[in-house]
Design a protein around this motif. Structure first.
Motif, PDB file in Angstrom:
ATOM      1  N   PRO A 194       0.820  -1.226   0.000  1.00 25.49           N
ATOM      2  CA  PRO A 194       0.000   0.000   0.000  1.00 25.49           C
ATOM      3  C   PRO A 194       0.853   1.276   0.000  1.00 25.49           C
ATOM      4  CG  PRO A 194      -0.893  -1.571   1.544  1.00 25.49           C
ATOM      5  CD  PRO A 194       0.412  -2.137   1.083  1.00 25.49           C
ATOM      6  N   PHE A 195       2.038   1.219   0.607  1.00 25.64           N
ATOM      7  CA  PHE A 195       2.911   2.400   0.588  1.00 25.64           C
ATOM      8  C   PHE A 195       3.407   2.684  -0.828  1.00 25.64           C
ATOM      9  CE2 PHE A 195       2.976   1.921   5.100  1.00 25.64           C
ATOM     10  CZ  PHE A 195       3.094   3.230   5.546  1.00 25.64           C
ATOM     11  N   TYR A 196       3.690   1.593  -1.548  1.00 29.24           N
ATOM     12  CA  TYR A 196       4.131   1.753  -2.933  1.00 29.24           C
ATOM     13  C   TYR A 196       3.010   2.376  -3.771  1.00 29.24           C
ATOM     14  CZ  TYR A 196       5.318   0.472  -7.712  1.00 29.24           C
ATOM     15  OH  TYR A 196       5.544   0.514  -9.052  1.00 29.24           O
ATOM     16  N   VAL A 197       1.781   1.886  -3.551  1.00 24.89           N
ATOM     17  CA  VAL A 197       0.633   2.445  -4.291  1.00 24.89           C
ATOM     18  C   VAL A 197       0.451   3.924  -3.918  1.00 24.89           C
ATOM     19  CG1 VAL A 197      -1.866   2.286  -4.705  1.00 24.89           C
ATOM     20  CG2 VAL A 197      -0.510   0.202  -4.459  1.00 24.89           C
ATOM     21  N   THR A 198       0.573   4.227  -2.627  1.00 21.94           N
ATOM     22  CA  THR A 198       0.438   5.620  -2.151  1.00 21.94           C
ATOM     23  C   THR A 198       1.464   6.524  -2.821  1.00 21.94           C
ATOM     24  OG1 THR A 198      -0.301   4.803  -0.018  1.00 21.94           O
ATOM     25  CG2 THR A 198       0.424   7.088  -0.083  1.00 21.94           C
ATOM     26  N   LEU A 199       2.705   6.032  -2.842  1.00 26.56           N
ATOM     27  CA  LEU A 199       3.785   6.819  -3.428  1.00 26.56           C
ATOM     28  C   LEU A 199       3.526   7.061  -4.915  1.00 26.56           C
ATOM     29  CD1 LEU A 199       6.550   7.953  -2.443  1.00 26.56           C
ATOM     30  CD2 LEU A 199       7.596   5.953  -3.490  1.00 26.56           C
ATOM     31  N   LYS A 200       3.116   5.991  -5.590  1.00 29.63           N
ATOM     32  CA  LYS A 200       2.827   6.093  -7.022  1.00 29.63           C
ATOM     33  C   LYS A 200       1.694   7.101  -7.271  1.00 29.63           C
ATOM     34  CE  LYS A 200       1.206   2.473  -9.321  1.00 29.63           C
ATOM     35  NZ  LYS A 200       0.974   1.199  -9.981  1.00 29.63           N
ATOM     36  N   LEU A 201       0.662   7.002  -6.428  1.00 29.50           N
ATOM     37  CA  LEU A 201      -0.490   7.894  -6.562  1.00 29.50           C
ATOM     38  C   LEU A 201      -0.067   9.352  -6.314  1.00 29.50           C
ATOM     39  CD1 LEU A 201      -3.624   8.329  -6.761  1.00 29.50           C
ATOM     40  CD2 LEU A 201      -3.670   8.079  -4.284  1.00 29.50           C
ATOM     41  N   ALA A 202       0.731   9.545  -5.252  1.00 29.05           N
ATOM     42  CA  ALA A 202       1.138  10.914  -4.894  1.00 29.05           C
ATOM     43  C   ALA A 202       2.005  11.527  -5.986  1.00 29.05           C
ATOM     44  CB  ALA A 202       1.879  10.908  -3.561  1.00 29.05           C
ATOM     45  N   VAL A 203       2.911  10.736  -6.549  1.00 29.15           N
ATOM     46  CA  VAL A 203       3.788  11.256  -7.608  1.00 29.15           C
ATOM     47  C   VAL A 203       2.965  11.587  -8.854  1.00 29.15           C
ATOM     48  CG1 VAL A 203       5.647  10.635  -9.214  1.00 29.15           C
ATOM     49  CG2 VAL A 203       5.881  10.126  -6.786  1.00 29.15           C
ATOM     50  N   ALA A 204       2.061  10.656  -9.243  1.00 21.42           N
ATOM     51  CA  ALA A 204       1.243  10.882 -10.449  1.00 21.42           C
ATOM     52  C   ALA A 204       0.349  12.103 -10.277  1.00 21.42           C
ATOM     53  CB  ALA A 204       0.402   9.644 -10.740  1.00 21.42           C
ATOM     54  N   THR A 205      -0.302  12.196  -9.127  1.00 16.41           N
ATOM     55  CA  THR A 205      -1.216  13.324  -8.884  1.00 16.41           C
ATOM     56  C   THR A 205      -0.454  14.647  -8.845  1.00 16.41           C
ATOM     57  OG1 THR A 205      -2.591  11.856  -7.572  1.00 16.41           O
ATOM     58  CG2 THR A 205      -3.009  14.193  -7.333  1.00 16.41           C
TER      59      THR A 205
ATOM     60  N   GLY B 232      -8.507   5.711 -11.899  1.00 14.76           N
ATOM     61  CA  GLY B 232      -9.677   6.315 -11.258  1.00 14.76           C
ATOM     62  C   GLY B 232      -9.301   7.075  -9.998  1.00 14.76           C
ATOM     63  N   ILE B 233      -8.420   6.455  -9.175  1.00 11.56           N
ATOM     64  CA  ILE B 233      -8.058   7.181  -7.937  1.00 11.56           C
ATOM     65  C   ILE B 233      -7.117   8.349  -8.232  1.00 11.56           C
ATOM     66  CG2 ILE B 233      -8.552   5.294  -6.335  1.00 11.56           C
ATOM     67  CD1 ILE B 233      -5.537   4.783  -6.107  1.00 11.56           C
ATOM     68  N   VAL B 234      -6.377   8.272  -9.356  1.00 12.69           N
ATOM     69  CA  VAL B 234      -5.544   9.438  -9.740  1.00 12.69           C
ATOM     70  C   VAL B 234      -6.459  10.617 -10.100  1.00 12.69           C
ATOM     71  CG1 VAL B 234      -3.947  10.349 -11.478  1.00 12.69           C
ATOM     72  CG2 VAL B 234      -3.538   8.105 -10.495  1.00 12.69           C
ATOM     73  N   VAL B 235      -7.524  10.325 -10.858  1.00  9.28           N
ATOM     74  CA  VAL B 235      -8.467  11.392 -11.241  1.00  9.28           C
ATOM     75  C   VAL B 235      -9.124  11.972  -9.980  1.00  9.28           C
ATOM     76  CG1 VAL B 235     -10.633  11.892 -12.459  1.00  9.28           C
ATOM     77  CG2 VAL B 235      -8.918  10.420 -13.532  1.00  9.28           C
ATOM     78  N   ALA B 236      -9.582  11.082  -9.095  1.00  6.63           N
ATOM     79  CA  ALA B 236     -10.251  11.526  -7.866  1.00  6.63           C
ATOM     80  C   ALA B 236      -9.302  12.362  -7.016  1.00  6.63           C
ATOM     81  CB  ALA B 236     -10.741  10.313  -7.084  1.00  6.63           C
TER      82      ALA B 236
ATOM     83  N   GLY C 151     -11.096   8.990   2.431  1.00  7.22           N
ATOM     84  CA  GLY C 151     -12.510   8.785   2.105  1.00  7.22           C
ATOM     85  C   GLY C 151     -12.797   8.768   0.612  1.00  7.22           C
ATOM     86  N   VAL C 152     -12.261   9.732  -0.101  1.00  7.60           N
ATOM     87  CA  VAL C 152     -12.500   9.837  -1.548  1.00  7.60           C
ATOM     88  C   VAL C 152     -11.958   8.597  -2.250  1.00  7.60           C
ATOM     89  CG1 VAL C 152     -11.929  11.146  -3.626  1.00  7.60           C
ATOM     90  CG2 VAL C 152     -12.427  12.352  -1.526  1.00  7.60           C
ATOM     91  N   LEU C 153     -10.753   8.200  -1.860  1.00  5.18           N
ATOM     92  CA  LEU C 153     -10.102   7.065  -2.537  1.00  5.18           C
ATOM     93  C   LEU C 153     -10.846   5.764  -2.254  1.00  5.18           C
ATOM     94  CD1 LEU C 153      -6.317   7.873  -1.986  1.00  5.18           C
ATOM     95  CD2 LEU C 153      -7.841   8.580  -3.823  1.00  5.18           C
ATOM     96  N   LEU C 154     -11.319   5.625  -1.007  1.00  8.42           N
ATOM     97  CA  LEU C 154     -12.042   4.402  -0.641  1.00  8.42           C
ATOM     98  C   LEU C 154     -13.332   4.278  -1.453  1.00  8.42           C
ATOM     99  CD1 LEU C 154     -11.905   1.996   1.309  1.00  8.42           C
ATOM    100  CD2 LEU C 154     -13.237   3.322   2.944  1.00  8.42           C
ATOM    101  N   MET C 155     -13.999   5.417  -1.654  1.00  6.10           N
ATOM    102  CA  MET C 155     -15.263   5.372  -2.393  1.00  6.10           C
ATOM    103  C   MET C 155     -15.054   5.137  -3.891  1.00  6.10           C
ATOM    104  SD  MET C 155     -17.585   8.196  -0.494  1.00  6.10           S
ATOM    105  CE  MET C 155     -19.135   7.676  -1.188  1.00  6.10           C
TER     106      MET C 155
END
Lengths: 228, 238
Positions: A16-27, A100-104, A171-175
């Motif tokens: 999950p940390f890897y996914v978080t990092l990837k998401l944060a960098v992309a966003t 989807g979570i990158v857009v959100a 919350g946003v990401l979970l939904m």
């Protein structure tokens, strides 16, 4: 009594940390590119209804994340405008995917990029812009060749704030994304699930990772803002 | 006449209402007390401010015409403009600043040599003195091969010695420069030294009497034929 799984640091799932990092960098990358022209426009343009647009950009600050998440689910779902277009183009769904979570996350973090960028652009001496116009530069060229290079610390501060905000999104990401391991399960959701499963030590270890990272980045933001 | 200016613009305390022209090769000094509308006028010529009404034309090309709704943006007027304050780009070296909109980089080399700042080409604006910055600003304006040169109190923030050197440099500029120069100052000494023609501007209007009210002849002196009535005489004698 603690189980071995509950106490061993090696047993913590770090994916999950890897996914978080990837998401944060992309966003962060996406938002800086998208928010910079918007912030420039809001910093200098004068037109009726400007305050309405500014309030709209800042709306994610005032709304509960679940409300934003709900509307994004509707918008990106199979019956929503974005969902339908996406499905027609790719044949797949936008919900419950990393994209989807990158857009959100991008929409959710928009004000965290626009506000510091706008402040950084407004700090630029207007005479520099006028000098560039007189030297023949268009507004776009002035933005790229004069405004951006002289707003480096403001841009860095905006990027750090967006990055930190993405790391903490829940919350946003979970939904929008649910909790698919390796795809949409970010660290904040993993911590929540660990607590739900009463794996407090695992939750504690993961939570502890956030504190020094966030603290160091905030110190850096303060330093950048002082230097600006 | 190459530059024709007829503008009206309402400001907070008075209205600018001016009508004059400047021939080719002339250095026209707009002089008058501070806050009289000189900078606003030069900004209107540059296209950085819009007059309420009037017409600005240069060698037959209309830059602004309120009746025909023409308002050429500053990018298309091809001007050289040296501002009152330092407006070099802080992220670029002096050379990069001067070459920013240069027609030919070789000309920048020549200008740097001519203005004596060749040894500073790699320095950033904050690493040099105010006089050196304004020399670079002049190089930047000239390297664009301007059709019209606008100088808005370019040396007002400098010390007396540097100012005098740069005045000489501007006077030297005239040779080889075929475009008109509009020069704004509130300094009578500077105006007398540089001007081919003077336009005294007081509260937005041409006031020929202002010069006579401010300076008066000294019959017994040939070296300093003018003196200021409101300034010590020494200020006028170089």
């Amino acid at each position: 009594m603690r189980s071995k799984q509950d106490t061993d640091i090696n047993s913590v799932d770090w994916q999950p940390f890897y996914v978080t990092l990837k998401l944060a960098v992309a966003t962060t990358g996406l938002l800086i590119v998208l928010a910079a022209p918007l912030a420039y426009f809001l910093a200098y343009a004068r037109f009726p209804g400007k305050s309405l647009i500014e309030a709209l950009v800042n709306l994610p600050l005032a709304l509960p994340p679940t409300v934003i998440g709900f509307y994004l689910v509707v918008f990106m779902g199979p019956k929503g405008a974005a969902g339908r277009v996406w499905e027609a183009v790719t044949g797949g769904s936008l919900l419950f995917t990393f994209l989807g979570i990158v857009v959100a996350s991008t929409l959710y973090s928009l004000p965290f990029a626009v506000q510091p960028l706008k402040a950084a652009f407004q700090r630029i001496d207007r005479r520099l812009m006028e000098s560039a116009y007189v030297l023949g530069l268009s507004r776009v060229a002035t933005f790229l060749r004069v405004i951006i290079p002289n707003s480096a610390s403001g841009i860095a501060a905006a990027a750090i704030l967006v990055f930190l905000h993405c790391m903490g999104a829940f919350g946003v990401l979970l939904m929008v994304g649910g909790s698919l391991p390796g795809e949409t399960k970010v660290a904040s959701i993993a911590i929540y699930e660990a607590v739900e499963a009463m794996k407090y030590r695992e939750a504690g270890l993961m939570s502890l990772c956030f504190i020094p990272i966030s603290y160091a980045f905030l110190l850096l933001v303060n330093r950048l803002n002082r230097g600006a | 006449m190459s530059l024709q200016i007829r503008v009206r613009k309402k400001l907070r305390y008075f209205e600018i209402d001016l009508d004059f022209s400047c021939p080719d090769d002339h250095l026209l000094v707009m002089i008058g007390p501070s806050g009289g509308g000189k900078t606003t006028l030069i900004r209107m010529v540059a296209g950085l401010e819009t007059p309420d009404a009037g017409r600005i034309a240069y060698r037959g090309e209309t830059w602004f015409d309120s009746e025909r709704r023409v308002d050429l943006p500053p990018q298309k007027r091809r001007l050289g403009y040296v501002f009152q304050e330092y407006t070099l780009f802080p992220h670029l070296s002096l050379y990069e600043n001067a070459a920013f909109a240069a027609a030919d980089r070789a000309e920048v080399d020549d200008l740097f040599a001519r203005f004596g700042i060749d040894h500073l080409r790699g320095r950033k604006p904050h690493q040099v003195s105010g006089g050196e910055r304004q020399r670079c600003a002049l190089c930047q304006a000239l390297a664009r091969r301007p059709r019209l040169l606008l100088l808005d109190e370019p040396f007002s923030a400098l010390d007396v010695v540097t100012r005098r050197c740069l005045r000489e440099a501007v006077k030297g500029l005239r040779e080889g420069l075929s475009c008109p120069i509009l020069y704004v100052t509130h300094d009578i000494n500077e105006a007398l030294f540089l001007a081919d023609e003077m336009v005294p501007i007081v509260e937005g209007r041409i006031d020929r009497g202002w010069m006579q009210r401010t300076i008066a002849p000294i019959p017994d002196s040939e070296e300093a034929p003018l003196r200021a009535t409101r300034q010590p005489r020494l200020a006028l004698v170089y």
